[in-house]
Write an enzyme that holds these catalytic residues in place. Structure first.
Site, PDB file in Angstrom:
ATOM      1  CB  ALA A 249      22.192  34.901  66.310  1.00 20.28           C
TER       2      ALA A 249
ATOM      3  N   GLY B  22      18.704  33.419  62.380  1.00 22.62           N
ATOM      4  CA  GLY B  22      19.002  34.786  61.965  1.00 22.62           C
ATOM      5  C   GLY B  22      19.488  34.854  60.516  1.00 22.62           C
TER       6      GLY B  22
ATOM      7  CD  GLU C 245      14.920  35.973  62.526  1.00 22.91           C
ATOM      8  OE1 GLU C 245      16.035  35.983  63.086  1.00 22.91           O
ATOM      9  OE2 GLU C 245      13.850  36.147  63.127  1.00 22.91           O
TER      10      GLU C 245
ATOM     11  CD  GLU D 196      15.545  31.174  65.142  1.00 18.14           C
ATOM     12  OE1 GLU D 196      14.893  30.278  64.535  1.00 18.14           O
ATOM     13  OE2 GLU D 196      15.913  32.228  64.605  1.00 18.14           O
TER      14      GLU D 196
HETATM   15  N1  CO8 Z   1      26.529  29.833  66.088  1.00 16.34           N
HETATM   16  C1  CO8 Z   1      27.783  29.500  66.452  1.00 16.34           C
HETATM   17  N2  CO8 Z   1      28.485  28.515  65.844  1.00 16.34           N
HETATM   18  C2  CO8 Z   1      27.885  27.832  64.862  1.00 16.34           C
HETATM   19  C3  CO8 Z   1      26.563  28.125  64.458  1.00 16.34           C
HETATM   20  C4  CO8 Z   1      25.882  29.175  65.112  1.00 16.34           C
HETATM   21  N3  CO8 Z   1      24.635  29.544  64.781  1.00 16.34           N
HETATM   22  N4  CO8 Z   1      26.216  27.256  63.472  1.00 16.34           N
HETATM   23  C5  CO8 Z   1      27.288  26.467  63.273  1.00 16.34           C
HETATM   24  N5  CO8 Z   1      28.296  26.814  64.094  1.00 16.34           N
HETATM   25  C6  CO8 Z   1      29.633  26.212  64.193  1.00 16.34           C
HETATM   26  C7  CO8 Z   1      29.571  24.854  64.886  1.00 16.34           C
HETATM   27  O1  CO8 Z   1      29.534  25.024  66.286  1.00 16.34           O
HETATM   28  C8  CO8 Z   1      30.833  24.217  64.384  1.00 16.34           C
HETATM   29  O2  CO8 Z   1      31.914  24.767  65.122  1.00 16.34           O
HETATM   30  P1  CO8 Z   1      33.137  23.813  65.624  1.00 16.34           P
HETATM   31  O3  CO8 Z   1      33.759  23.316  64.356  1.00 16.34           O
HETATM   32  O4  CO8 Z   1      33.989  24.751  66.388  1.00 16.34           O
HETATM   33  O5  CO8 Z   1      32.513  22.716  66.443  1.00 16.34           O
HETATM   34  C9  CO8 Z   1      30.956  24.735  62.958  1.00 16.34           C
HETATM   35  O6  CO8 Z   1      30.137  25.925  62.899  1.00 16.34           O
HETATM   36  C10 CO8 Z   1      30.438  23.757  61.907  1.00 16.34           C
HETATM   37  O7  CO8 Z   1      29.110  23.391  62.267  1.00 16.34           O
HETATM   38  P2  CO8 Z   1      28.651  21.859  62.514  1.00 16.34           P
HETATM   39  O8  CO8 Z   1      29.818  21.048  62.913  1.00 16.34           O
HETATM   40  O9  CO8 Z   1      27.482  21.889  63.414  1.00 16.34           O
HETATM   41  O10 CO8 Z   1      28.243  21.479  61.017  1.00 16.34           O
HETATM   42  P3  CO8 Z   1      27.134  20.408  60.580  1.00 16.34           P
HETATM   43  O11 CO8 Z   1      27.279  20.289  59.104  1.00 16.34           O
HETATM   44  O12 CO8 Z   1      27.242  19.184  61.424  1.00 16.34           O
HETATM   45  O13 CO8 Z   1      25.722  21.092  60.922  1.00 16.34           O
HETATM   46  C11 CO8 Z   1      24.128  22.893  60.961  1.00 16.34           C
HETATM   47  C12 CO8 Z   1      25.337  22.257  60.256  1.00 16.34           C
HETATM   48  C13 CO8 Z   1      22.901  21.969  60.844  1.00 16.34           C
HETATM   49  C14 CO8 Z   1      23.872  24.217  60.284  1.00 16.34           C
HETATM   50  C15 CO8 Z   1      24.470  23.108  62.456  1.00 16.34           C
HETATM   51  O14 CO8 Z   1      25.712  23.808  62.545  1.00 16.34           O
HETATM   52  C16 CO8 Z   1      23.453  23.913  63.215  1.00 16.34           C
HETATM   53  O15 CO8 Z   1      22.419  23.402  63.601  1.00 16.34           O
HETATM   54  N6  CO8 Z   1      23.739  25.217  63.497  1.00 16.34           N
HETATM   55  C17 CO8 Z   1      22.894  26.066  64.292  1.00 16.34           C
HETATM   56  C18 CO8 Z   1      21.678  26.532  63.555  1.00 16.34           C
HETATM   57  C19 CO8 Z   1      20.803  27.356  64.476  1.00 16.34           C
HETATM   58  O16 CO8 Z   1      20.299  26.876  65.470  1.00 16.34           O
HETATM   59  N7  CO8 Z   1      20.603  28.657  64.131  1.00 16.34           N
HETATM   60  C20 CO8 Z   1      19.783  29.545  64.894  1.00 16.34           C
HETATM   61  C21 CO8 Z   1      20.618  30.332  65.855  1.00 16.34           C
HETATM   62  S1  CO8 Z   1      19.631  31.384  66.921  1.00 16.34           S
HETATM   63  C22 CO8 Z   1      19.317  32.756  66.021  1.00 16.34           C
HETATM   64  O17 CO8 Z   1      19.709  32.859  64.909  1.00 16.34           O
HETATM   65  C23 CO8 Z   1      18.556  33.841  66.711  1.00 16.34           C
HETATM   66  C24 CO8 Z   1      18.526  35.172  65.910  1.00 16.34           C
HETATM   67  C25 CO8 Z   1      17.931  36.209  66.830  1.00 16.34           C
HETATM   68  C26 CO8 Z   1      17.869  37.623  66.258  1.00 16.34           C
HETATM   69  C27 CO8 Z   1      17.381  38.528  67.351  1.00 16.34           C
HETATM   70  C28 CO8 Z   1      17.365  40.011  66.952  1.00 16.34           C
HETATM   71  C29 CO8 Z   1      16.848  40.865  68.132  1.00 16.34           C
END
Ligand code: CO8
Length: 259
Positions: free
Chosen positions: A67, A110, A113, A133
């Protein structure tokens, strides 16, 4: 066909709809507008008699990184509860045609999921699955906790949910999280998914839909999406959710206070 901003749709085969998540700069983070478009495209394919199966994919680098954390970070419990935040995520479980996930790169939170809500998951050797998460001070709110437990068992699910560790494609295949890992190479997993979708398209479509229905009938979730979603919503009342998600947006380590 409808024009979308955050997804691409095409017909690589006459009977196959390909939906590609398309927010490359955000690693296909699933913002609410993106999910609304995805639901719309899925409904459109489901209602189109010339479509037999749907392939859902992302980019080489990310199926979907979860998400959209930047969209979520400042939300309060009252917002997410009142506006039923992300509750339309489960709409796709009512699609009758088979959905095949073609996963390359990150399928996190997400995004994992989302793959689990599809009927068949094919993985590229680069695929990485995870429920990170916990690092944000929240939990998998989109049914992942329940779907993973059914698919890979309690112990592995606990490890994924409580530590946030990412699982490789090979490990995911061993665990039965995905149906198989395809050969390496750009576009391979999408090609293979389209070929499976085409194969399904050659069968009786009534029998195919009945097949999907009976398989799903055997695995009702013990604790439904809405219930886990509500617990996810409840965590928006904590300081740790604000800290965890702000820390991600500010690219620093979260400092949780357990409150
Ligand atoms: N949301 C927003 N932006 C994101 C997300 C995300 N989930 N993931 C990556 N990005 C963005 C980064 O902020 C970055 O943006 P910017 O260039 O503007 O700084 C860009 O994408 C590239 O990402 P990174 O620079 O971080 O790339 P890396 O190669 O260094 O890292 C990762 C890749 C490991 C994937 C890292 O981006 C990461 O950890 N992302 C988040 C993963 C995460 O925590 N996901 C879970 C989110 S919570 C969720 O999904 C809840 C669902 C709930 C459903 C509920 C239904 C009722």
């Amino acid at each position: 066909t409808t024009q979308y901003n955050y997804i691409l749709t095409s017909r690589p085969e006459p009977a196959v709809t390909l939906i590609t998540l398309n927010r490359p700069k955000a690693l296909n983070a699933l913002s609410s507008p993106l999910f609304a478009e995805l639901n719309e495209a899925l409904r459109e394919a489901d209602n189109d008699d010339s479509v037999s199966a749907i392939v859902l994919t992302g980019s080489e680098r990310a199926f979907a990184a979860g998400a959209d954390i930047k969209e979520m970070k400042d939300k309060e419990y009252a917002d997410v509860y009142k506006n039923r935040f992300l509750e339309d995520w489960a709409d796709m479980t009512r699609i009758r045609k088979p959905i095949i996930a073609a996963v390359s790169g990150f399928a996190l939170g997400g995004g994992c999921e989302l793959a689990l809500m599809c009927d068949i998951i094919l993985a590229s050797p680069t695929a990485k699955f995870g429920q990170p998460e916990i690092n944000l001070g929240v939990i998998p709110g989109g049914g992942g906790s329940q779907r993973l437990t059914k698919v890979i068992g309690k112990s592995r699910t606990m490890e994924m949910v409580l530590t946030g560790r990412m699982v490789s494609a090979q490990e995911a295949a061993q665990w039965g999280l995905v149906s198989r890992v395809v050969a390496e190479g750009e576009g391979e997993v999408v090609k293979e998914a389209i070929s499976v979708a085409k194969e399904i398209g050659d069968r009786s479509q009534i029998a195919v839909q009945a097949g999907k229905e009976v398989v799903n009938a055997g695995k009702p979730l013990p604790f439904n999406f809405m219930a886990t979603g509500r617990i996810f919503h409840g965590l928006f009342a904590t300081k740790d959710q604000k800290e965890g998600m702000s820390a991600f947006a500010q690219k620093r380590k979260a400092n949780f206070v357990n409150a």
